[in-house]
Design a protein around this motif. Structure first.
Motif, PDB file in Angstrom:
ATOM      1  N   ILE A 214      40.373  35.974  31.944  1.00  0.00           N
ATOM      2  CA  ILE A 214      39.181  36.169  32.493  1.00  0.00           C
ATOM      3  C   ILE A 214      38.144  35.077  32.394  1.00  0.00           C
ATOM      4  CG2 ILE A 214      37.296  37.877  33.283  1.00  0.00           C
ATOM      5  CD1 ILE A 214      39.072  40.225  32.594  1.00  0.00           C
ATOM      6  N   ALA A 215      37.805  34.379  33.381  1.00  0.00           N
ATOM      7  CA  ALA A 215      36.956  33.146  33.086  1.00  0.00           C
ATOM      8  C   ALA A 215      35.442  33.602  32.969  1.00  0.00           C
ATOM      9  CB  ALA A 215      37.090  32.195  34.406  1.00  0.00           C
ATOM     10  N   LYS A 216      34.700  32.671  32.292  1.00  0.00           N
ATOM     11  CA  LYS A 216      33.483  32.985  32.031  1.00  0.00           C
ATOM     12  C   LYS A 216      32.631  33.094  33.135  1.00  0.00           C
ATOM     13  CE  LYS A 216      29.256  30.551  30.159  1.00  0.00           C
ATOM     14  NZ  LYS A 216      28.687  31.943  29.440  1.00  0.00           N
ATOM     15  N   GLY A 217      31.696  34.160  33.289  1.00  0.00           N
ATOM     16  CA  GLY A 217      30.768  34.415  34.595  1.00  0.00           C
ATOM     17  C   GLY A 217      31.747  35.135  35.794  1.00  0.00           C
ATOM     18  N   GLU A 218      32.971  35.375  35.451  1.00  0.00           N
ATOM     19  CA  GLU A 218      33.591  36.164  36.523  1.00  0.00           C
ATOM     20  C   GLU A 218      33.229  37.512  36.460  1.00  0.00           C
ATOM     21  OE1 GLU A 218      38.345  35.971  38.228  1.00  0.00           O
ATOM     22  OE2 GLU A 218      37.938  35.594  36.002  1.00  0.00           O
ATOM     23  N   ILE A 219      33.245  38.284  37.778  1.00  0.00           N
ATOM     24  CA  ILE A 219      33.228  39.638  37.878  1.00  0.00           C
ATOM     25  C   ILE A 219      34.759  40.219  38.233  1.00  0.00           C
ATOM     26  CG2 ILE A 219      31.980  41.746  38.787  1.00  0.00           C
ATOM     27  CD1 ILE A 219      29.563  40.031  39.001  1.00  0.00           C
ATOM     28  N   VAL A 220      35.376  41.087  37.342  1.00  0.00           N
ATOM     29  CA  VAL A 220      36.398  41.593  37.774  1.00  0.00           C
ATOM     30  C   VAL A 220      36.664  43.097  37.643  1.00  0.00           C
ATOM     31  CG1 VAL A 220      38.946  41.361  36.526  1.00  0.00           C
ATOM     32  CG2 VAL A 220      37.679  39.404  36.531  1.00  0.00           C
ATOM     33  N   SER A 221      37.181  43.550  38.627  1.00  0.00           N
ATOM     34  CA  SER A 221      37.606  45.032  38.399  1.00  0.00           C
ATOM     35  C   SER A 221      38.999  45.185  38.257  1.00  0.00           C
ATOM     36  CB  SER A 221      37.205  45.641  40.060  1.00  0.00           C
ATOM     37  OG  SER A 221      37.824  45.102  40.752  1.00  0.00           O
ATOM     38  N   ILE A 222      39.195  46.513  37.363  1.00  0.00           N
ATOM     39  CA  ILE A 222      40.440  46.977  37.075  1.00  0.00           C
ATOM     40  C   ILE A 222      40.600  48.152  37.491  1.00  0.00           C
ATOM     41  CG2 ILE A 222      42.148  47.582  35.215  1.00  0.00           C
ATOM     42  CD1 ILE A 222      40.347  45.431  33.255  1.00  0.00           C
TER      43      ILE A 222
ATOM     44  N   PHE B 103      31.648  40.265  33.831  1.00  0.00           N
ATOM     45  CA  PHE B 103      31.744  41.690  33.853  1.00  0.00           C
ATOM     46  C   PHE B 103      33.283  41.985  34.098  1.00  0.00           C
ATOM     47  CE2 PHE B 103      27.464  40.938  34.827  1.00  0.00           C
ATOM     48  CZ  PHE B 103      26.777  42.121  34.624  1.00  0.00           C
ATOM     49  N   VAL B 104      33.808  42.921  33.350  1.00  0.00           N
ATOM     50  CA  VAL B 104      34.922  43.820  33.228  1.00  0.00           C
ATOM     51  C   VAL B 104      34.604  45.127  33.632  1.00  0.00           C
ATOM     52  CG1 VAL B 104      37.154  44.166  32.363  1.00  0.00           C
ATOM     53  CG2 VAL B 104      36.091  41.660  31.663  1.00  0.00           C
ATOM     54  N   ILE B 105      35.085  45.665  34.902  1.00  0.00           N
ATOM     55  CA  ILE B 105      34.590  46.869  35.350  1.00  0.00           C
ATOM     56  C   ILE B 105      35.704  47.674  35.662  1.00  0.00           C
ATOM     57  CG2 ILE B 105      33.431  48.181  37.199  1.00  0.00           C
ATOM     58  CD1 ILE B 105      31.962  45.702  37.524  1.00  0.00           C
ATOM     59  N   VAL B 106      36.160  48.945  34.884  1.00  0.00           N
ATOM     60  CA  VAL B 106      37.178  49.595  35.314  1.00  0.00           C
ATOM     61  C   VAL B 106      36.769  50.720  36.368  1.00  0.00           C
ATOM     62  CG1 VAL B 106      38.480  51.850  34.526  1.00  0.00           C
ATOM     63  CG2 VAL B 106      38.619  49.578  33.200  1.00  0.00           C
ATOM     64  N   THR B 107      37.335  50.960  37.333  1.00  0.00           N
ATOM     65  CA  THR B 107      36.537  51.723  38.530  1.00  0.00           C
ATOM     66  C   THR B 107      37.737  52.504  39.420  1.00  0.00           C
ATOM     67  OG1 THR B 107      35.177  51.720  40.394  1.00  0.00           O
ATOM     68  CG2 THR B 107      36.457  49.747  40.232  1.00  0.00           C
ATOM     69  N   HIS B 108      37.235  53.517  39.991  1.00  0.00           N
ATOM     70  CA  HIS B 108      38.239  54.093  41.076  1.00  0.00           C
ATOM     71  C   HIS B 108      37.546  53.906  42.392  1.00  0.00           C
ATOM     72  CE1 HIS B 108      40.013  56.732  37.753  1.00  0.00           C
ATOM     73  NE2 HIS B 108      41.156  56.662  38.898  1.00  0.00           N
ATOM     74  N   ASP B 109      36.277  53.294  42.459  1.00  0.00           N
ATOM     75  CA  ASP B 109      35.376  53.116  43.343  1.00  0.00           C
ATOM     76  C   ASP B 109      35.986  52.018  44.201  1.00  0.00           C
ATOM     77  OD1 ASP B 109      33.153  52.385  45.329  1.00  0.00           O
ATOM     78  OD2 ASP B 109      31.821  53.510  44.042  1.00  0.00           O
TER      79      ASP B 109
ATOM     80  N   LEU C  72      33.213  49.226  45.188  1.00  0.00           N
ATOM     81  CA  LEU C  72      32.937  48.180  44.030  1.00  0.00           C
ATOM     82  C   LEU C  72      33.825  47.173  44.031  1.00  0.00           C
ATOM     83  CD1 LEU C  72      31.446  47.102  41.698  1.00  0.00           C
ATOM     84  CD2 LEU C  72      32.131  49.124  40.248  1.00  0.00           C
ATOM     85  N   ALA C  73      35.286  47.768  43.731  1.00  0.00           N
ATOM     86  CA  ALA C  73      36.461  46.732  43.482  1.00  0.00           C
ATOM     87  C   ALA C  73      36.441  45.722  44.580  1.00  0.00           C
ATOM     88  CB  ALA C  73      37.457  47.548  43.487  1.00  0.00           C
ATOM     89  N   ALA C  74      36.116  46.072  45.892  1.00  0.00           N
ATOM     90  CA  ALA C  74      36.359  45.115  46.761  1.00  0.00           C
ATOM     91  C   ALA C  74      35.444  44.034  47.069  1.00  0.00           C
ATOM     92  CB  ALA C  74      36.129  45.828  48.203  1.00  0.00           C
ATOM     93  N   THR C  75      34.149  44.223  46.241  1.00  0.00           N
ATOM     94  CA  THR C  75      33.083  43.261  46.106  1.00  0.00           C
ATOM     95  C   THR C  75      33.493  42.379  44.998  1.00  0.00           C
ATOM     96  OG1 THR C  75      31.656  44.413  44.781  1.00  0.00           O
ATOM     97  CG2 THR C  75      31.364  44.755  47.100  1.00  0.00           C
ATOM     98  N   THR C  76      34.213  42.678  43.907  1.00  0.00           N
ATOM     99  CA  THR C  76      34.246  41.741  42.812  1.00  0.00           C
ATOM    100  C   THR C  76      35.162  40.500  43.382  1.00  0.00           C
ATOM    101  OG1 THR C  76      36.286  43.038  42.183  1.00  0.00           O
ATOM    102  CG2 THR C  76      34.360  43.657  41.022  1.00  0.00           C
ATOM    103  N   ASP C  77      34.970  39.599  42.104  1.00  0.00           N
ATOM    104  CA  ASP C  77      35.632  38.182  42.611  1.00  0.00           C
ATOM    105  C   ASP C  77      37.237  38.279  42.395  1.00  0.00           C
ATOM    106  OD1 ASP C  77      33.166  36.848  42.376  1.00  0.00           O
ATOM    107  OD2 ASP C  77      33.231  36.587  40.151  1.00  0.00           O
ATOM    108  N   ARG C  78      37.683  39.355  41.578  1.00  0.00           N
ATOM    109  CA  ARG C  78      39.038  39.514  41.460  1.00  0.00           C
ATOM    110  C   ARG C  78      39.323  41.075  41.077  1.00  0.00           C
ATOM    111  NH1 ARG C  78      42.945  37.417  36.896  1.00  0.00           N
ATOM    112  NH2 ARG C  78      40.853  36.981  36.003  1.00  0.00           N
ATOM    113  N   THR C  79      40.467  41.696  41.633  1.00  0.00           N
ATOM    114  CA  THR C  79      40.902  42.988  41.255  1.00  0.00           C
ATOM    115  C   THR C  79      42.251  42.933  40.465  1.00  0.00           C
ATOM    116  OG1 THR C  79      39.814  43.883  43.293  1.00  0.00           O
ATOM    117  CG2 THR C  79      41.299  45.189  42.207  1.00  0.00           C
ATOM    118  N   ILE C  80      42.129  43.550  39.395  1.00  0.00           N
ATOM    119  CA  ILE C  80      43.349  43.699  38.751  1.00  0.00           C
ATOM    120  C   ILE C  80      43.915  44.985  38.739  1.00  0.00           C
ATOM    121  CG2 ILE C  80      44.489  43.561  36.334  1.00  0.00           C
ATOM    122  CD1 ILE C  80      43.267  41.045  37.230  1.00  0.00           C
TER     123      ILE C  80
END
Length: 227
Positions: free
Chosen positions: A24-32, A191-197, A200-208
């Motif tokens: 995960i890169a610096k400044g990235e917002i990633v959802s899991i 930001f690394v965000i675990v979510t069922h939402d 929210l996931a659709a707005t992040t830079d990348r979804t894992i």
């Protein structure tokens, strides 16, 4: 900013993580994302130094945390990592301002400077007039914004969030989601965000996507970088 390789974790006979590799890169917002039991929270806790892997390597901000003693790990966590959970976990006997100041006190910083930093964060969150209120005097959305301010207190490079909007209504979810992007603009956190939402996931830079303890590859979708 974050690099993990070969991460495995088992609880008894149940293997929860099966050789996870992720950067995960610096400044990235990633959802899991993934179904319950996929290993999302376990992975987040290992990346956030709250749990240890059975095998593999975790590097945060260039530091191999798997080599640190418990004392050094606690110091690293306090200085470099912030956490936001589904339930705010504020201390009920303290005011919003005092709750935000807690990480600075743990780091041994002076009261005056800590108070100024905490007030700056509360003002940024739109909560300057709520600083003297205790958690039972705050709304759900206000409590979660106080929790985010607390996570930012020591200006960490990385924020780990576990279902941060899970207990909020639709309006407060949207406000929290916007806040993450506003914070990235102002402070540059990863930001690394675990979510069922899904919103929210659709707005992040990348979804894992995770399933059965592994990262699965799905067709890439175009996600907006900002709300």
């Amino acid at each position: 900013m974050i690099k993990i390789s070969g991460i495995t974790k088992s609880f008894g006979n149940l293997q929860v993580l099966k050789g996870i590799d992720l950067e995960i890169a610096k400044g990235e917002i990633v959802s899991i994302v993934g179904p319950s039991g996929a290993g999302k929270t376990t992975l987040l806790q290992i990346m956030g130094t709250l749990d240890s892997a059975d095998s593999g390597k975790v590097e945060l901000a260039g530091q191999d945390i798997t080599r640190l003693s418990q004392k050094k790990l606690a110091q690293f966590r306090n200085r470099h990592i912030g956490f936001v959970f589904q339930f705010h976990q504020l201390l009920p006997e303290f005011t919003a301002l005092e709750n935000v100041m807690m990480p600075a006190f743990i780091a041994g910083r002076g009261k005056r400077a800590s108070r100024e930093r905490a007030m700056e964060l509360l003002e940024f969150m739109g909560l300057g007039d709520r600083a003297s209120h205790k958690p039972n005097e705050l709304s759900g959305g206000e409590k979660q914004r106080v929790a985010v301010a607390r996570a930012l207190m020591n200006n960490p490079e990385i924020i780990f969030a576990d279902e941060p909007s899970g207990s909020l209504d639709t309006h407060n979810k949207q406000e929290l989601h916007r806040l993450f992007f506003d914070l990235r603009k102002r402070f540059g956190q990863t930001f690394v965000i675990v979510t069922h939402d899904e919103e929210l996931a659709a707005t992040t830079d990348r979804t894992i996507h995770m399933l059965d303890g592994a990262i699965i590859i799905k067709p890439s979708a175009s996600h907006p970088a900002e709300l």
